[in-house]
Design an enzyme around this catalytic site. Structure first.
Site, PDB file in Angstrom:
ATOM      1  CG  ASP A   1     -10.122   0.319  10.814  1.00  0.00           C
ATOM      2  OD1 ASP A   1     -11.164  -0.363  10.749  1.00  0.00           O
ATOM      3  OD2 ASP A   1      -9.805   1.142   9.937  1.00  0.00           O
TER       4      ASP A   1
ATOM      5  CG  ASP B   1      -2.274   0.664   0.882  1.00  0.00           C
ATOM      6  OD1 ASP B   1      -2.271   1.837   0.464  1.00  0.00           O
ATOM      7  OD2 ASP B   1      -3.305   0.000   1.028  1.00  0.00           O
TER       8      ASP B   1
ATOM      9  CG  ASP C   1      -8.968  -1.370  -2.042  1.00  0.00           C
ATOM     10  OD1 ASP C   1      -8.017  -1.890  -2.654  1.00  0.00           O
ATOM     11  OD2 ASP C   1      -8.827  -0.809  -0.951  1.00  0.00           O
ATOM     12  CD  GLU C   2     -10.820   2.890  -0.440  1.00  0.00           C
ATOM     13  OE1 GLU C   2     -11.626   3.460   0.276  1.00  0.00           O
ATOM     14  OE2 GLU C   2      -9.662   2.568  -0.066  1.00  0.00           O
TER      15      GLU C   2
ATOM     16  CG  HIS D   1      -5.089   1.520  -1.885  1.00  0.00           C
ATOM     17  ND1 HIS D   1      -5.048   2.198  -0.708  1.00  0.00           N
ATOM     18  CD2 HIS D   1      -6.399   1.434  -2.214  1.00  0.00           C
ATOM     19  CE1 HIS D   1      -6.281   2.515  -0.316  1.00  0.00           C
ATOM     20  NE2 HIS D   1      -7.124   2.068  -1.225  1.00  0.00           N
TER      21      HIS D   1
HETATM   22  C1  ACM Z   1     -10.839  -1.171   1.834  1.00  0.00           C
HETATM   23  O1  ACM Z   1     -11.181  -0.956   3.024  1.00  0.00           O
HETATM   24  N1  ACM Z   1     -10.415  -0.191   1.076  1.00  0.00           N
HETATM   25  C2  ACM Z   1     -10.905  -2.517   1.237  1.00  0.00           C
END
Ligand code: ACM
Ligand code: ZN
Length: 690
Positions: free
Chosen positions: A415, A189, A321-322, A266
């Protein structure tokens, strides 16, 4: 993770447990079926162990028996001396269909453990240890136990703050005791690349290191990297030897480690080391690979070659993701790729990359796993989906025939605060007490029967942006992962919160004695006190008219409608988390206006106080209002101002709550409440009128 919103264990008992009461033992996860009888078995220095399994598995069982303090009294033997514990592999075990299942029968002079595979024997041993831990004689009983879900996982983010292999091994020990069998490592990441890749050395010479220790300081200082060996360098990575060591440790505990290599986004750290793989060829902070550039695929395949060489896992997680996808819209190479491949939009460009990587993995005998965004633009044919943005994506994927692992943020993102934010170390936000984790049913009844087996797993995720130390990470994992373990193993009808709570406390106590840092459920504060009882006040049930839509602004933010028009006078107060559907959210760009409503009390009333609570948590851009005006009217035309409150908004850590209100003496039928913001979101739950 740029999330703005964040949107069940014991040993179990037998299929034909004829007998009456269930023994008062405390294993986790709760066993499928169990019956108890009167006499019992005591493990003592005369106890013998007979293990009928391949050498490696027998050695492992012996090792764990020894570690549990039974070793000196136990030995592998084939005599029939009583008392004894027999571990046997069998081609058929009554009542067991899963290779991870087992049968245990305990009588006065023996314990028989039977399973279809070494994993089953291993889990039988965990249950024996649970039974022994509950003290003294193990009651005579029979247990038939097998998992509800084959994938029972935990995710560790080792990018945001690197954790060493000893930490990972310690967590695997705890996982194995709870029959958790998948460790998903988020290895890459922006904050750091954490696995040695021989073909791309700069990933660990540069992209694994930063001048700041914590993720927060690092982002506050421009998110720059430094070189391995620099005096200020913080971070680290697993060498390939470390990975092999972890894999061996995991395999012995019947845990599969699933590596995650993030793409197409990421990936700031990769693009810092190899800028030519971004659309801009060098702009600091680019997050997405250039999908138009063939070099990207050469890189990804090169990395995956080494990853597949190391990890035996059938599934390889590729993130997904994202993605911002913004640079793709203007990048010549990306645009050319879209034209050449007939792709209509950037979602399809992402889907192109995921399909192509899936083909590569499939050609090497592996399957692709990704976050639910991989469904956007069309899901690759054999891909499995991790449903994190709620459950809807996962349920849709399952209905479409894809395997799914449920890990919705609202139940599985560890978290989040596990108790009142003021009582906890700073967290990403949210509020996820263990009871809520435990309440999640990963396979809802509403799913068609043929889709249900496609929900193969449940996973708890620990993202570590705000978790700089090993102790803190453990504290966030445990005991909530115990709830994940039971939810993934035990049948829904065997689960009950009250019983679980006591068992989970016992497991936490055991873990603390063994040196784990765990949250102590005995000290739990619980939800915000306002959220525990409904508020009865003058405006309860009264009609609320939102004024901002008259000037073209939304009444509330689409993502946070709570109960829409009813929210502010329904008597329901919000908890610690703005995402609990009790807080209503307001957000507009280019104006300070956020909330402007008129409440009709139905008749002119004497008034002594009017107020509303707001919440602030800066990380996800949730702020206190900068100004609140409260006014009153008899006719809904001419309003008299009761209060004009100006507030200096400060950037504080953690979560805070503040009431913006008026107290005094007035009369009126209509109450106007208007709140303005300097920035970001406002959230309130109720306008309380007395
Ligand atoms: C994530 O929480 N971006 C998978
Ligand atoms: Zn590009």
């Amino acid at each position: 993770m740029n999330r703005f919103s964040i949107t069940l264990a014991l040993a179990a008992c037998s299929a034909f447990c004829c007998a009456a009461t269930e023994p008062s033992v405390t294993p986790i996860p709760m066993r499928v079926e169990m019956s108890a009888e009167d006499a019992g078995f005591t493990i003592d220095s005369l106890t013998r162990v007979y293990i009928d399994a391949p050498d490696r598995d027998a050695a492992l069982l012996e090792e764990q028996l020894a570690a549990a303090g039974m070793g000196h009294a136990l030995r592998v033997c084939d005599s029939v001396d009583a008392p004894r514990i027999n571990f046997r592999l069998k081609p058929v075990v009554d009542g067991i269909s899963s290779h991870e299942g087992y049968r245990l029968s305990v009588s006065g002079d023996r314990i028989d453990a039977e399973a279809l595979s070494p994993a089953g024997l291993y889990y039988a041993l965990q249950t024996i240890l649970d039974l022994k831990e509950s003290g003294g004689t193990i009651p005579a009983m029979s247990i038939t136990d097998q998992p509800r879900l084959p994938y029972r996982g935990m995710m560790l983010d080792v990018s945001r703050h690197f954790r060493d292999k000893e930490f990972v091994k310690k967590q695997m020990d705890a996982m194995a005791r709870l029959k958790l069998n998948r460790l998903h490592l988020h290895l890459t990441d922006a904050a750091g690349w954490r696995i040695e890749i021989k073909k791309y050395p700069k990933l660990t010479e540069l992209a694994a290191w930063r001048p700041q220790k914590t993720w927060k300081e690092w982002t506050d200082n421009g998110a720059r990297y430094c070189n391995e060996g620099d005096t200020a360098a913080c971070g680290g990575y697993f060498t390939q030897d470390d990975i092999r060591e972890l894999l061996d440790y995991a395999a012995k505990r019947h845990i599969t480690i699933i590596p995650e290599i993030e793409m197409p986004s990421h990936s700031e750290e990769v693009l810092a080391a190899y800028p030519e793989l971004s659309c801009s060829h060098g702009e600091h902070g680019s997050s997405d690979f250039c999908v138009g550039n063939e070099a990207t695929f050469e890189f990804v395949e090169g990395v995956l070659d080494e990853v597949m060489e190391l990890f035996p896992s059938q599934v390889i997680h590729i993130g997904g993701d994202e993605a911002s996808k913004q640079a793709w819209k203007t990048c010549e190479l990306c645009q050319k790729r879209m034209a050449d491949e007939g792709l209509m939009n950037v979602d399809e460009l992402q889907s192109y990359m995921i399909h192509r990587v899936e083909k590569y993995l499939n050609a090497h005998g592996r399957d692709l796993l990704g976050w639910d965004e991989i469904m956007e633009g069309g899901l690759a044919p054999n891909a499995a989906v991790m449903s994190w943005r709620g459950t809807e994506g996962g349920l849709r994927a399952a209905r479409d025939g894809h395997r799914v692992i449920m890990t919705p943020g609202g139940y599985c993102y560890l978290d989040s605060y596990q108790d009142a934010p003021w009582s906890q170390p700073e967290a990403f936000g949210g509020y996820l007490p263990i009871e809520k984790v435990y309440s999640f049913d990963p396979v809802p009844d509403s799913l068609p029967e043929d889709a249900k087996p496609l929900i193969i797993g449940l996973q708890g995720n620990l993202w570590c942006e705000y978790i700089p130390t090993a102790e803190h990470a453990e504290y966030m994992l445990w005991p909530r992962m115990i709830a994940i373990a039971e939810a993934a193993w035990s049948p829904q009808q065997r689960r009950d919160w009250d019983g679980f709570k006591g068992r989970a406390m016992a497991v936490s106590d055991r873990m603390r004695k063994a040196g784990y840092t765990t949250f102590d459920m005995r000290n739990e504060v619980g939800n915000r006190k306002e959220a525990l009882v409904e508020a009865d006040h003058l405006a309860r049930g009264c009609k609320v008219t939102y004024l901002l839509p008259d000037s073209g602004l939304p009444a509330w933010h689409n993502g946070y409608p709570a109960s829409k028009e009813a929210t502010l006078t329904d008597g329901k107060r919000g908890g610690w988390n703005y995402n609990d559907m009790l807080w209503q959210g307001y957000m507009n760009t280019g104006t300070r206006e956020r909330l402007d409503v008129v409440i009709d009390l139905g008749r002119v009333c004497d008034l002594s106080s009017i107020g509303a609570d707001f919440m602030q948590i800066c990380i996800p851009d949730v702020w206190m209002p900068e100004q609140v005006t409260i006014s009153v009217s008899d006719d809904n035309k001419k309003f008299k101002t009761l209060a004009d409150i100006h507030h200096t908004v400060t950037t504080d850590a953690g979560v805070s709550f503040k009431n913006f209100g008026w107290k005094g003496s007035a009369r009126g039928r209509y109450i106007r409440y208007r709140a303005m913001a300097k920035q970001g979101f406002l959230f309130t739950d109720e306008i309380v009128v007395e």
